[in-house]
Structure formats: C-alpha cells, structure tokens
Design an enzyme around this catalytic site. Structure first.
Site, mmCIF file in Angstrom:
data_model
loop_
_atom_site.group_PDB
_atom_site.id
_atom_site.type_symbol
_atom_site.label_atom_id
_atom_site.label_comp_id
_atom_site.label_asym_id
_atom_site.label_seq_id
_atom_site.Cartn_x
_atom_site.Cartn_y
_atom_site.Cartn_z
ATOM 1 N N HIS A 91 0.396 -1.231 0.681
ATOM 2 C CA HIS A 91 0.230 0.232 0.127
ATOM 3 C C HIS A 91 0.803 1.096 0.002
ATOM 4 O O HIS A 91 0.069 1.999 -0.432
ATOM 5 C CB HIS A 91 -1.190 -0.348 1.134
ATOM 6 C CG HIS A 91 -0.586 -0.049 2.849
ATOM 7 N ND1 HIS A 91 0.411 -1.383 3.007
ATOM 8 C CD2 HIS A 91 -0.582 1.089 3.348
ATOM 9 C CE1 HIS A 91 0.195 -0.431 4.337
ATOM 10 N NE2 HIS A 91 0.130 1.402 4.170
ATOM 11 N N ASP A 121 0.854 -7.774 1.772
ATOM 12 C CA ASP A 121 1.370 -5.853 1.796
ATOM 13 C C ASP A 121 2.733 -5.489 1.906
ATOM 14 O O ASP A 121 3.342 -5.350 2.689
ATOM 15 C CB ASP A 121 0.587 -5.947 3.065
ATOM 16 C CG ASP A 121 0.313 -4.049 2.757
ATOM 17 O OD1 ASP A 121 1.245 -3.480 2.203
ATOM 18 O OD2 ASP A 121 -0.531 -3.688 3.600
ATOM 19 N N SER A 193 4.746 2.975 8.096
ATOM 20 C CA SER A 193 3.840 1.586 6.469
ATOM 21 C C SER A 193 5.739 1.035 6.075
ATOM 22 O O SER A 193 6.411 2.304 5.221
ATOM 23 C CB SER A 193 3.272 1.659 6.193
ATOM 24 O OG SER A 193 1.900 1.038 6.769
#
Length: 242
Positions: A91, A121, A193
């Site tokens: 993402h 992810d 992230s």
C-alpha cells in the site's frame, strides 16, 4: 503465554502509509500527530556499531518513500535488502505516478521499478542508485516477549528508532496477508508503513504495516518475507495511478 491476541485489540486498525483508516481513508499526513522517537541504539564500547558520521547500520538501511500519485501524496518507509533492492508495503507504493526515495543522509535515490505481492502487504522497489546498507534477515520469527526495534520515517519526517516487544500473533485484521501476523507494542505512526522491525542483534524479524487504536503495531513476519523473496512469481508490477 499465548501468541494470540484477543479480538478486542483489533478495533480501529490503521494502514500506516498515507494514513488510510478503515472503513474510510483519513486525510494524508495529519499535522496533529507527533511522531514517537527514542534514542538510537548505543554503540559498543569500542564504537564499532557506529560509522564515522554517527549512524549505525540499522539507521543507514532505512529509506524514506514519498508516493506521488494522481492528485495525492502519501509517505512511507522501507529498508534495503541488497545494494539495489528495498522492501516496503504494497500500500506504500500502489497507485503511484512517481516514487521519491531518500536515505538517512538526505541523499536522493532513483527508483527504477516497483513490484507488489498478491499474498501479503509487501513490495520491492529496484533502485538505479546504490543503497547505503542492508540488514540480515532473521532465520525465524520472534517469540512472544522478544525485543523489537522499529526504524523508519513516521509522517515522512525525521528518522526515528522506537523499541518494544512482541506481544502476540493474530490473523491479519486487514485481510491483506495469509496466515498470522505479529503484534508488538513498539510505537509507530502514519508513514511508518514498510519500516523494518529488528531483533536485539539488528536482524529483520518483520515489516511494519498497520497499527490499531490501542497503539499496537502489526508486522508481516520475516518468515513470510523470506518465502516471497525466494519465489520469483510472488511479485508483479505495482499498479500505477490513472
């Protein structure tokens, strides 16, 4: 101690790049959030962990990522796994028109291509320019109670190092990963992230990808990362915006 975390801890899980929240995305990079920071790991008695510029290997391998999309900007983190490859989250790099990368010393690094995994992810970004340093991947996932150090760029700002411990494992609350993911109490913020989570020896034991309302952070475990990096079919070109 059980490795599973109760469902009550999963309320309000956030994906950390671009500050996406479930069910609706929140505004990117909110100015009201202050990144958590902690002192960098100290050098050994002879100073061997530190380079002449005062940064250790854990900090040198971290990369700041700016995802310039079609009418949107988000930030994330990543870390080198070899001289021209960095790991981050899917993402973080999805829907981009351009990826801007920079290193601990402010040097810009040109991205060549980004690929994303379908089963976790995770993403890899190939670079034209050489990356400063790469860590060692741990051979196995950590156990409950093991120390965790997260190195990344919360909010796309300064490099931070935060510490915590593994508190359990749980089925991914965002349904982005197969199998269990790790849960830690190491502080992270939007923009974290893709940060590397390290053990006490500085080896990668996971990749940060989300947090919840109780400030617990979620990691893709190193076992998943190893499996996907070893599979030539695991990654496909990242989707671009527009």
């Amino acid at each position: 101690m059980s490795r599973r975390v109760g469902a009550a801890t999963l309320v309000g899980v956030l994906a950390l790049a671009g500050c996406a929240a479930l069910p609706q995305p929140a505004p990117p990079v909110p100015g009201s959030v202050v990144p958590s920071s902690a002192p960098a790991p100290s050098a050994s008695a002879d100073g061997s962990q530190l380079s002449p510029d005062g940064f250790d290997a854990a900090q040198r391998m971290a990369v700041r990522i700016r995802n310039i999309g079609c009418g949107a900007l988000s930030t994330g983190s990543g870390f080198a796994v070899d001289e021209h490859t960095l790991v981050t989250n899917r993402h973080v790099v999805a829907d981009s028109a351009e990826l801007e990368l920079s290193t601990y010393d402010g040097r810009d690094v040109t991205a060549e291509a980004a690929s994303t995994a379908a089963l976790a992810d995770l993403a890899v970004v190939r670079t034209v320019d050489a990356l400063p340093a790469a860590p060692v991947l741990a051979d196995a996932d950590p156990a409950v109670g093991d120390p965790v150090t997260v190195v990344g760029y919360p909010l796309g700002r300064q490099l931070t190092v935060t510490d915590g411990r593994v508190v359990g494992a749980v089925t991914d609350p965002l349904n982005e990963n197969l199998g269990e993911v790790l849960v830690t109490d190491a502080p992270v913020e939007p923009g974290s992230s893709g940060s590397a989570a390290l053990d006490a020896e500085g080896r990668v034991i996971g990749v940060v990808y989300a947090k919840n309302a109780d400030d617990m952070s979620f990691l893709v475990p190193v076992s998943t990362l190893r499996d996907l990096l070893a599979d030539e079919t695991a990654f496909a070109p990242a989707p671009a915006c527009g």
